[in-house]
Design a protein around this motif. Structure first.
Motif, PDB file in Angstrom:
ATOM      1  N   SER A  73       0.760  -1.143  -0.051  1.00  0.00           N
ATOM      2  CA  SER A  73       0.135   0.111  -0.031  1.00  0.00           C
ATOM      3  C   SER A  73       0.953   1.217  -0.059  1.00  0.00           C
ATOM      4  O   SER A  73       1.929   1.407   0.837  1.00  0.00           O
ATOM      5  N   GLU A  74       0.595   2.249  -0.912  1.00  0.00           N
ATOM      6  CA  GLU A  74       1.822   3.053  -1.266  1.00  0.00           C
ATOM      7  C   GLU A  74       1.889   4.358  -0.176  1.00  0.00           C
ATOM      8  O   GLU A  74       2.838   4.307   0.323  1.00  0.00           O
ATOM      9  N   ASP A  75       0.661   4.967   0.069  1.00  0.00           N
ATOM     10  CA  ASP A  75       0.830   5.998   0.835  1.00  0.00           C
ATOM     11  C   ASP A  75      -0.564   5.971   1.913  1.00  0.00           C
ATOM     12  O   ASP A  75      -1.588   5.886   1.341  1.00  0.00           O
ATOM     13  N   MET A 111      15.867  -4.730  -1.065  1.00  0.00           N
ATOM     14  CA  MET A 111      17.101  -4.418  -0.853  1.00  0.00           C
ATOM     15  C   MET A 111      18.042  -4.224  -2.046  1.00  0.00           C
ATOM     16  O   MET A 111      18.945  -3.430  -2.229  1.00  0.00           O
ATOM     17  N   VAL A 112      17.754  -4.773  -3.015  1.00  0.00           N
ATOM     18  CA  VAL A 112      18.749  -4.834  -4.390  1.00  0.00           C
ATOM     19  C   VAL A 112      17.776  -3.503  -5.328  1.00  0.00           C
ATOM     20  O   VAL A 112      18.906  -2.853  -5.556  1.00  0.00           O
ATOM     21  N   GLY A 113      16.729  -3.366  -5.155  1.00  0.00           N
ATOM     22  CA  GLY A 113      15.751  -2.284  -5.980  1.00  0.00           C
ATOM     23  C   GLY A 113      16.486  -1.099  -5.432  1.00  0.00           C
ATOM     24  O   GLY A 113      16.535   0.026  -6.247  1.00  0.00           O
ATOM     25  N   LEU A 114      16.189  -0.654  -4.015  1.00  0.00           N
ATOM     26  CA  LEU A 114      16.294   0.651  -3.615  1.00  0.00           C
ATOM     27  C   LEU A 114      17.547   1.386  -3.681  1.00  0.00           C
ATOM     28  O   LEU A 114      17.462   2.615  -4.147  1.00  0.00           O
ATOM     29  N   HIS A 132      -3.860   4.510 -11.336  1.00  0.00           N
ATOM     30  CA  HIS A 132      -2.632   4.418 -10.467  1.00  0.00           C
ATOM     31  C   HIS A 132      -1.513   3.904 -11.443  1.00  0.00           C
ATOM     32  O   HIS A 132      -0.296   4.050 -10.842  1.00  0.00           O
ATOM     33  N   GLY A 133      -2.001   3.113 -12.700  1.00  0.00           N
ATOM     34  CA  GLY A 133      -0.905   2.588 -13.407  1.00  0.00           C
ATOM     35  C   GLY A 133      -0.098   3.637 -14.186  1.00  0.00           C
ATOM     36  O   GLY A 133       1.147   3.727 -14.728  1.00  0.00           O
ATOM     37  N   LEU A 134      -0.637   4.997 -14.613  1.00  0.00           N
ATOM     38  CA  LEU A 134      -0.212   5.981 -15.388  1.00  0.00           C
ATOM     39  C   LEU A 134       1.127   6.621 -14.919  1.00  0.00           C
ATOM     40  O   LEU A 134       2.019   6.713 -15.540  1.00  0.00           O
ATOM     41  N   PRO A 135       1.327   6.649 -13.634  1.00  0.00           N
ATOM     42  CA  PRO A 135       2.515   7.254 -12.996  1.00  0.00           C
ATOM     43  C   PRO A 135       3.582   6.055 -13.557  1.00  0.00           C
ATOM     44  O   PRO A 135       4.865   6.750 -13.652  1.00  0.00           O
ATOM     45  N   THR A 194      11.355   7.223  -7.791  1.00  0.00           N
ATOM     46  CA  THR A 194      12.149   6.194  -7.140  1.00  0.00           C
ATOM     47  C   THR A 194      11.128   5.346  -6.313  1.00  0.00           C
ATOM     48  O   THR A 194      11.206   3.974  -6.639  1.00  0.00           O
ATOM     49  N   LYS A 195      10.125   5.878  -5.647  1.00  0.00           N
ATOM     50  CA  LYS A 195       9.085   4.902  -5.195  1.00  0.00           C
ATOM     51  C   LYS A 195       8.470   4.306  -6.158  1.00  0.00           C
ATOM     52  O   LYS A 195       7.947   2.940  -5.881  1.00  0.00           O
ATOM     53  N   THR A 196       7.732   4.726  -7.319  1.00  0.00           N
ATOM     54  CA  THR A 196       7.195   4.001  -8.180  1.00  0.00           C
ATOM     55  C   THR A 196       7.993   2.900  -8.947  1.00  0.00           C
ATOM     56  O   THR A 196       7.575   1.671  -8.994  1.00  0.00           O
ATOM     57  N   LYS A 197       9.487   3.269  -8.987  1.00  0.00           N
ATOM     58  CA  LYS A 197      10.243   2.088  -9.721  1.00  0.00           C
ATOM     59  C   LYS A 197      10.594   0.988  -8.702  1.00  0.00           C
ATOM     60  O   LYS A 197      10.420  -0.231  -9.092  1.00  0.00           O
ATOM     61  N   VAL A 198      10.697   1.183  -7.490  1.00  0.00           N
ATOM     62  CA  VAL A 198      10.906   0.485  -6.495  1.00  0.00           C
ATOM     63  C   VAL A 198       9.744  -0.526  -6.437  1.00  0.00           C
ATOM     64  O   VAL A 198       9.644  -1.444  -6.122  1.00  0.00           O
TER      65      VAL A 198
END
Ligand SMILES: Nc1ncnc2c1ncn2[C@@H]1O[C@H](COP(=O)(O)OP(=O)(O)O)[C@@H](O)[C@H]1O
Ligand SMILES: [Mg+2]
Lengths: 278, 413
Positions: free
Chosen positions: A2-4, B122-125, B193-196, B215-219
């Motif tokens: 869950s994102e935020d 751990m790898v992605g961040l 939600h998929g658009l970002p 960053t959050k989106t990619k992770v």
């Protein structure tokens, strides 16, 4: 997954409300904003203030540091020294996405649309900033996520109508003609519901008729949508006819500021634009 | 075919109806798969199960590489993490706990997802904070690290491998996982939600200017994708019941990546079809028997002539694509002719290939041509349709309906 959490979002909304309702002060203040790239000082001690509802022009010859100013305001670069205040709060050093959440949004001089997405989807990305449903409800296709998607698309469609792009809603943005791409960039920025909108050479590459329409649209953005507008433009006629206050940059330095008539007759400005009709 | 994503979004009305129908269909399908056990030959059944795992793997990698535009090339490592973590848990904790085999396997699937998801974080961040192709390098290295670690851990069976007791096979669960993976990715791109995620793929600078936390989106994409691979690994480990580091070699990562690229980066439908086709075809070829009852042998000149035919086909098809501006049946006819020319060229070339000394007597077992088939398919797709067979298109019921309506209209006209 869950994102935020909602709490984050609510706090952020409150922050934003605080900022916007702190009336009286300036919307945006640059105080001796400076950035150096190695030996080059691209922006040197630039200071100006935007009040609510301003239609403000930032002009200057090529390479004067105008776009770099936008990059400082929107957090792409951190100023080497100086301060940038948005509704009295320092935004220098914040990330671009945080600044967008606070209510500053921009367009790009070298158009940066999401090429494979349709016009409508581009605008929804802008509007998505104010979404409320958590990621998990979208992954599970909960009714809340579906409803929110429909609402965001409706709002986006409305903005496309304002920008006269409704017929191209489902066209891939990379397939749009140049003038429409520029307008789509404005629609996308508007979708984030900013209080301050930055337009980087919005009229570049447009024909005189398109420029005329753009002037009308920009005024509408200010008057009907109550936005404060800061725009960069190379076409002097366009700026002089549209903006009420203007700052002129040259080689990163602020060389003049004031109303169109003041600026037009300023000898320093004439010198900077030597050869170009002012 | 319908254009991308939310441009054909789910409609709020009639929502629960369609949804219930989809769920019932999915469950019926999984049940059907389970019921097939015993009624089809064991090797065919095995292929069916493994194909389901590859669908999960390629669709989940597509979330990372296709939809979000990152470049992960070590997906098999997360598959391995899922298999080993849950194998270890089953060996040590299955006995003496109250659950029966199937509920335990469901829990293992979730544990595999959690394990691989945490490792993915751990790898992605660190690698996704940076722009550029760091992820490719890091995932490549990570695959090697996991391989070395398992080879040297006695508790994990070392290079010899790990015997997972008890063996728990649940083919229906494999396909349920595949369907969940497809549904989750599809739901993502069908909602706002998929658009970002797509926006990050298209332009990171513009995305962050629009308020997207890149960053959050990619992770997030990376963790979800890794978690699905981990869940698939858990089922794979328990299905095979004996796992070795060799089963998760770099080669496996490349096969998954090839599926995504060939299917069309960003197209969930494409990844699914490519997984079924590219996994199923070589497996099926492997089962072909020659007249003597042994594995089918292909004479070398035949293979070379076939490759020559492919080259001729690519040349003709490229010409048609770039120079021939007709549509519909005429275009189909042109591509048909390209195939015809290629077949004729190949037949003519065969005697020539046989002239090469030592070639005439050589022949290859069809199974050893597996990677050749992968490579050739990849090259052909890259040359003819770099965006992948389906590009960014998705299957949708609306598309099917529109096809049908179009036909009706044509008939009326
Ligand atoms: N990231 C950067 N690194 C180095 N120099 C830069 C960078 N960004 C801008 N500059 C330099 O700063 C100066 C101002 O550029 P810019 O703000 O784009 O001008 P303009 O007023 O035409 O928009 C130019 O000389 C440009 O080369
Ligand atoms: Mg500029």
């Amino acid at each position: 997954m869950s994102e935020d959490g909602m709490t984050d979002l609510q706090e952020e909304e409150l922050d934003r409300a605080d900022l916007i309702h702190s009336e009286g002060g300036h919307v945006l203040s640059l105080m001796d904003a400076t950035i150096k790239f190695g030996g080059l000082t691209a922006v040197n001690k630039v200071s100006f203030d935007l009040s609510r509802g301003d239609l403000f022009g930032l002009i200057g010859p090529n390479g004067a540091g105008k776009t770099t100013c936008f990059n400082l305001i929107t957090g792409v670069y951190k100023p080497t020294s100086g301060e940038i205040l948005f509704h009295g709060k320092s935004v220098a050093g914040m990330k671009p996405n945080q600044i967008a959440h606070l209510g500053i949004c921009r367009t790009f001089q070298n158009i940066r649309l999401f090429g494979a997405l349709s016009s409508l989807e581009n605008v929804v990305v802008g509007g998505f900033l104010r979404h409320k449903t958590p990621l998990l409800s979208s992954l599970l296709l909960m009714p809340s996520a579906v409803t929110e998607t429909a609402e965001l698309r409706e709002k986006a469609m409305h903005l496309l109508e304002v920008m006269n792009l409704a017929d191209d809603a489902h066209t891939r943005s990379r397939d749009l003609p140049y003038g429409k791409q520029r307008r789509l960039e404005i629609a996308r920025a508007m979708a984030t519901d900013p209080s301050l909108i930055l337009l980087d050479e919005p009229a570049a590459g447009m024909n005189p008729q398109e420029k005329e329409e753009l002037s009308t649209t920009v005024r509408r953005i200010r008057d009907e949508f109550n936005k404060t507008v800061l725009l960069i433009e190379h076409d002097m006629r366009f700026v002089m006819g549209l903006c009420e206050k203007i700052v002129v940059l040259d080689h990163g330095e602020e060389i003049a500021a004031g109303g169109p008539d003041e600026v037009r007759n300023d000898p320093k400005v004439i010198e900077a634009y030597l050869g170009e009709a002012v | 075919m319908a254009s991308v994503t939310a441009d054909s979004p789910v409609k709020p009305g009639a929502f629960w109806g369609t949804r219930l129908l989809s769920i019932v269909l999915a469950l019926a399908f999984c049940f059907g798969i389970g019921a097939m056990e015993g009624s089809i030959p064991p090797f065919a059944f095995r292929i069916l199960v493994l194909a389901g795992l590859y669908v999960t793997l390629s669709v989940s990698l597509n979330l990372i590489n296709g939809i979000t535009g990152q470049f992960s090339i070590g997906h098999a490592a997360f598959y391995q993490v899922g298999a080993y973590v849950t194998g270890f848990l089953t060996i040590n904790y299955f006995d003496g706990q109250p659950l029966t085999a199937i509920p335990w396997l469901v829990i293992m699937m979730i544990a595999g997802a959690a394990g691989a998801g945490i490792v993915g974080l751990m790898v992605g961040l660190p690698s996704l904070r940076l722009r550029g192709d760091y992820l490719a390098i890091v995932t490549l290295g990570f695959g090697e690290i996991i391989s070395i670690v398992t080879r040297n851990q006695k508790a994990l069976g070392g290079s010899y491998g790990m015997q997972i007791e008890p063996k728990i096979q649940a083919p229906w669960l494999v396909w349920l996982l595949a369907i969940i993976c497809i549904a989750v990715c599809r739901n993502l791109i069908k909602t706002a939600h998929g658009l970002p995620f797509l926006a990050v793929r298209e332009d990171e600078v513009a995305s962050s200017a629009m308020g997207v936390n890149t960053t959050k989106t990619k992770v997030t994409a990376f963790v979800i994708g890794s978690a699905f691979a981990g869940a698939a690994g858990a089922l794979y480990g328990h299905f095979e019941s004996f796992i070795t580091p060799d089963m998760f070699k770099m080669e496996v990562s490349f096969i998954i990546l090839t599926m995504v690229v060939i299917g069309g980066t960003g197209s969930i439908t494409g990844s699914t079809l490519a997984a079924l086709f590219l996994f199923g075809l070589p497996e099926w070829l492997r089962t072909l028997k020659g007249a003597d009852g042994n594995a089918l042998q292909i004479p070398a000149p035949q293979v070379i002539a076939a490759l020559f035919g492919v080259v001729v086909f690519v040349a003709c098809a490229r010409w048609v694509r770039d120079r021939y501006h007709e549509k519909g049946m005429k275009l189909a006819g042109a591509y048909g002719s390209a195939v015809g020319i290629a077949v004729v060229a190949s037949l003519l070339f065969r005697p020539l290939a046989a002239l090469i000394p030592s070639m005439a007597e050589t022949s290859w077992e069809i199974n050893s041509l597996r990677m050749v088939i992968f490579a050739v398919t990849l090259v052909v797709v890259m040359l003819l349709r770099p965006e992948g067979v389906l590009g960014h298109h998705e299957f949708s019921w609306a598309w099917l309906r529109s096809l049908f309506n179009k036909k009706n209209k044509e008939v009326q006209a």
